[in-house]
Every structure is written in structure tokens, then in C-alpha cells.
Design a protein around this motif. Structure first.
Motif, PDB file in Angstrom:
ATOM      1  N   UNK A  37       0.817  -1.218   0.000  1.00  0.00           N
ATOM      2  CA  UNK A  37       0.000   0.000   0.000  1.00  0.00           C
ATOM      3  C   UNK A  37       0.854   1.272   0.000  1.00  0.00           C
ATOM      4  N   UNK A  38       2.142   1.155   0.311  1.00  0.00           N
ATOM      5  CA  UNK A  38       3.055   2.302   0.290  1.00  0.00           C
ATOM      6  C   UNK A  38       3.670   2.512  -1.094  1.00  0.00           C
ATOM      7  N   UNK A  39       3.509   1.524  -2.000  1.00  0.00           N
ATOM      8  CA  UNK A  39       4.137   1.580  -3.319  1.00  0.00           C
ATOM      9  C   UNK A  39       3.223   2.288  -4.311  1.00  0.00           C
ATOM     10  N   UNK A  40       3.758   3.319  -4.943  1.00  0.00           N
ATOM     11  CA  UNK A  40       3.016   4.050  -5.970  1.00  0.00           C
ATOM     12  C   UNK A  40       3.271   3.441  -7.344  1.00  0.00           C
ATOM     13  N   UNK A  41       4.545   3.149  -7.641  1.00  0.00           N
ATOM     14  CA  UNK A  41       4.896   2.538  -8.922  1.00  0.00           C
ATOM     15  C   UNK A  41       6.320   2.023  -8.865  1.00  0.00           C
ATOM     16  N   UNK A  42       6.673   1.230  -9.886  1.00  0.00           N
ATOM     17  CA  UNK A  42       8.023   0.692 -10.019  1.00  0.00           C
ATOM     18  C   UNK A  42       8.541   1.133 -11.379  1.00  0.00           C
ATOM     19  N   UNK A  86      22.340  -1.882 -13.202  1.00  0.00           N
ATOM     20  CA  UNK A  86      22.160  -2.840 -14.290  1.00  0.00           C
ATOM     21  C   UNK A  86      20.747  -2.703 -14.844  1.00  0.00           C
ATOM     22  N   UNK A  87      20.435  -3.444 -15.896  1.00  0.00           N
ATOM     23  CA  UNK A  87      19.055  -3.418 -16.409  1.00  0.00           C
ATOM     24  C   UNK A  87      18.022  -3.918 -15.392  1.00  0.00           C
ATOM     25  N   UNK A  88      18.464  -4.654 -14.363  1.00  0.00           N
ATOM     26  CA  UNK A  88      17.546  -5.164 -13.342  1.00  0.00           C
ATOM     27  C   UNK A  88      17.330  -4.172 -12.211  1.00  0.00           C
ATOM     28  N   UNK A  89      18.198  -3.152 -12.105  1.00  0.00           N
ATOM     29  CA  UNK A  89      18.074  -2.142 -11.055  1.00  0.00           C
ATOM     30  C   UNK A  89      16.784  -1.365 -11.259  1.00  0.00           C
ATOM     31  N   UNK A  90      16.020  -1.225 -10.190  1.00  0.00           N
ATOM     32  CA  UNK A  90      14.751  -0.506 -10.293  1.00  0.00           C
ATOM     33  C   UNK A  90      14.636   0.536  -9.188  1.00  0.00           C
ATOM     34  N   UNK A  91      13.721   1.455  -9.419  1.00  0.00           N
ATOM     35  CA  UNK A  91      13.376   2.465  -8.420  1.00  0.00           C
ATOM     36  C   UNK A  91      11.935   2.209  -8.021  1.00  0.00           C
ATOM     37  N   UNK A  92      11.724   1.985  -6.742  1.00  0.00           N
ATOM     38  CA  UNK A  92      10.374   1.826  -6.213  1.00  0.00           C
ATOM     39  C   UNK A  92       9.943   3.200  -5.720  1.00  0.00           C
ATOM     40  N   UNK A  93       8.880   3.731  -6.330  1.00  0.00           N
ATOM     41  CA  UNK A  93       8.354   5.029  -5.925  1.00  0.00           C
ATOM     42  C   UNK A  93       7.356   4.788  -4.801  1.00  0.00           C
ATOM     43  N   UNK A  94       7.610   5.413  -3.658  1.00  0.00           N
ATOM     44  CA  UNK A  94       6.786   5.236  -2.469  1.00  0.00           C
ATOM     45  C   UNK A  94       5.930   6.472  -2.233  1.00  0.00           C
ATOM     46  N   UNK A  95       4.711   6.244  -1.826  1.00  0.00           N
ATOM     47  CA  UNK A  95       3.814   7.337  -1.442  1.00  0.00           C
ATOM     48  C   UNK A  95       3.631   7.225   0.063  1.00  0.00           C
ATOM     49  N   UNK A  96       4.278   8.130   0.788  1.00  0.00           N
ATOM     50  CA  UNK A  96       4.302   8.073   2.251  1.00  0.00           C
ATOM     51  C   UNK A  96       3.545   9.267   2.820  1.00  0.00           C
ATOM     52  N   UNK A 150       8.901   0.718   6.032  1.00  0.00           N
ATOM     53  CA  UNK A 150       9.503   1.642   5.073  1.00  0.00           C
ATOM     54  C   UNK A 150       9.153   3.093   5.372  1.00  0.00           C
ATOM     55  N   UNK A 151       7.980   3.344   5.885  1.00  0.00           N
ATOM     56  CA  UNK A 151       7.604   4.721   6.202  1.00  0.00           C
ATOM     57  C   UNK A 151       8.462   5.255   7.348  1.00  0.00           C
ATOM     58  N   UNK A 152       8.643   4.464   8.383  1.00  0.00           N
ATOM     59  CA  UNK A 152       9.481   4.874   9.518  1.00  0.00           C
ATOM     60  C   UNK A 152      10.920   5.120   9.053  1.00  0.00           C
ATOM     61  N   UNK A 153      11.425   4.262   8.179  1.00  0.00           N
ATOM     62  CA  UNK A 153      12.787   4.409   7.670  1.00  0.00           C
ATOM     63  C   UNK A 153      12.938   5.670   6.831  1.00  0.00           C
ATOM     64  N   UNK A 154      12.098   5.819   5.824  1.00  0.00           N
ATOM     65  CA  UNK A 154      12.254   6.932   4.883  1.00  0.00           C
ATOM     66  C   UNK A 154      11.968   8.296   5.508  1.00  0.00           C
ATOM     67  N   UNK A 155      11.119   8.345   6.502  1.00  0.00           N
ATOM     68  CA  UNK A 155      10.788   9.618   7.125  1.00  0.00           C
ATOM     69  C   UNK A 155      11.618   9.895   8.377  1.00  0.00           C
ATOM     70  N   UNK A 156      12.609   9.035   8.647  1.00  0.00           N
ATOM     71  CA  UNK A 156      13.472   9.246   9.817  1.00  0.00           C
ATOM     72  C   UNK A 156      14.435  10.406   9.567  1.00  0.00           C
ATOM     73  N   UNK A 157      14.915  11.005  10.630  1.00  0.00           N
ATOM     74  CA  UNK A 157      15.819  12.156  10.512  1.00  0.00           C
ATOM     75  C   UNK A 157      17.131  11.775   9.830  1.00  0.00           C
ATOM     76  N   UNK A 158      17.594  10.543   9.996  1.00  0.00           N
ATOM     77  CA  UNK A 158      18.874  10.154   9.394  1.00  0.00           C
ATOM     78  C   UNK A 158      18.827  10.060   7.880  1.00  0.00           C
ATOM     79  N   UNK A 159      17.635   9.967   7.296  1.00  0.00           N
ATOM     80  CA  UNK A 159      17.514   9.923   5.842  1.00  0.00           C
ATOM     81  C   UNK A 159      17.580  11.329   5.242  1.00  0.00           C
ATOM     82  N   UNK A 160      17.399  12.357   6.050  1.00  0.00           N
ATOM     83  CA  UNK A 160      17.521  13.754   5.621  1.00  0.00           C
ATOM     84  C   UNK A 160      16.534  14.115   4.516  1.00  0.00           C
TER      85      UNK A 160
END
Length: 167
Positions: A37-42, A86-96, A150-160
Motif C-alpha cells: 500500500x506504500x508503493x506508488x509505482x516501479x 544494471x538493467x535489473x536495477x529498479x526504483x520503487x516510488x513510495x507514497x508516504x 519503510x515509512x518509519x525508515x524513509x521519514x526518519x531524521x537520518x535519511x535527511x
């Protein structure tokens, strides 16, 4: 399809707990799971625009249909192997909530149902190992999944990524 999913959730809940969908992805040799539910797109990886004085794990930003999205490379953040694109590397777009963030991972595995009672707490480690962002561990067939808050991680102060004075 929606009916099948609802039936599967009900069947799994009847087996001893609520089942939720998780997206699984790999970083190095480890497999992780996050709430779908946190994933917007890949998206495939594209080099972001770099930002001066950003920490090394903050690769830069991309313009996603008019929204400026910071891109975090979790391999660099967690020191997992070498960050090769690589061609397998992806970006997961999160909606937090009010924040949209992208995270670079080695690959996406699949979407799977996990029952909450099958997710076991992370073991206790010394103070040097940070488990604040790990919801728990789950065995699935022959795989061990690290379930990340993932929400706690990405919105933590250490992620800036968020100015705490505005939060």
C-alpha cells in the motif's frame, strides 16, 4: 481478480491471522518486504539530477510527472554490496502520506501475501545494530524475508528527506 484477492485474504485470515500484501525486493543477497500500500509505482533506474552536499546515499532527484522526487539508494545507505546500475536495477516510488520518495534496489521479486502472525520480531542485537526499521522476519517457503517499516525508515531524521521542524 478483486474477488480472488478478497477470498485469498479471507482464507488466509481463517488460518490464524490477517494477511496483507507485500512487495518483495532484493538488496545484495538479502530479500526484503514492504507494505504494498506504500508503493506508488516501479520504474527502471534512470540517473537522477544530483544535489550538492547531499549524503552519498541520496542520489539526487527526478521529475515524476511534475513532482520532484528524491531518490535514495538503499544499497549505499545500508552498505550492502556495490551499487551497480544494471538493467535489473529498479526504483520503487513510495507514497508516504504527503511525501513521495524513490528507493533504488537491485531488483523486485514479487508481490506476496504474509500473515501478520507469521512475522516474527527481529532478534535482539547489540546497540551497534539498528533494528528500529525492521518490523520482523518471515519465513516463506525456502526464503527469509526482512519485513521493513519503510515509512518509519524513509521519514526518519537520518535519511535527511524531511525537515523535522516542519513535521
Amino acid at each position: 481478480m478483486a474477488q480472488e484477492l478478497a477470498t485469498t485474504r479471507k482464507d488466509m485470515a481463517g488460518e490464524g491471522g490477517q494477511a496483507d500484501e507485500y512487495l518483495t525486493y532484493t538488496l545484495g543477497t538479502e530479500e526484503y518486504a514492504i507494505d504494498i500500500l506504500k508503493v506508488q509505482e516501479i520504474r527502471g533506474y534512470e540517473a537522477p539530477t544530483t544535489i550538492a552536499n547531499a549524503p552519498p546515499f541520496l542520489k539526487g532527484v527526478i521529475n515524476l510527472r511534475g513532482t520532484i522526487v528524491p531518490i535514495v539508494d538503499l544499497r549505499i545507505k545500508f552498505g550492502v554490496g556495490t551499487a551497480e546500475y544494471t538493467p535489473f536495477t529498479v526504483v520503487i516510488i513510495l507514497n508516504l502520506g504527503t511525501r513521495v520518495v524513490g528507493m533504488v534496489v537491485d531488483s523486485v521479486s514479487d508481490v506476496t501475501m504474509l500473515r501478520q502472525d507469521n512475522i516474527r520480531p527481529a532478534p535482539e542485537f547489540s546497540a551497534s545494530v539498528d533494528t528500529r526499521y525492521i518490523k520482523g522476519l518471515c519465513s516463506l517457503d525456502e526464503r527469509m524475508l526482512i519485513v521493513v517499516d519503510i515509512e518509519r525508515l524513509m521519514l526518519s531524521s537520518e535519511m535527511a528527506l524531511v525537515d523535522e521542524t516542519l513535521a
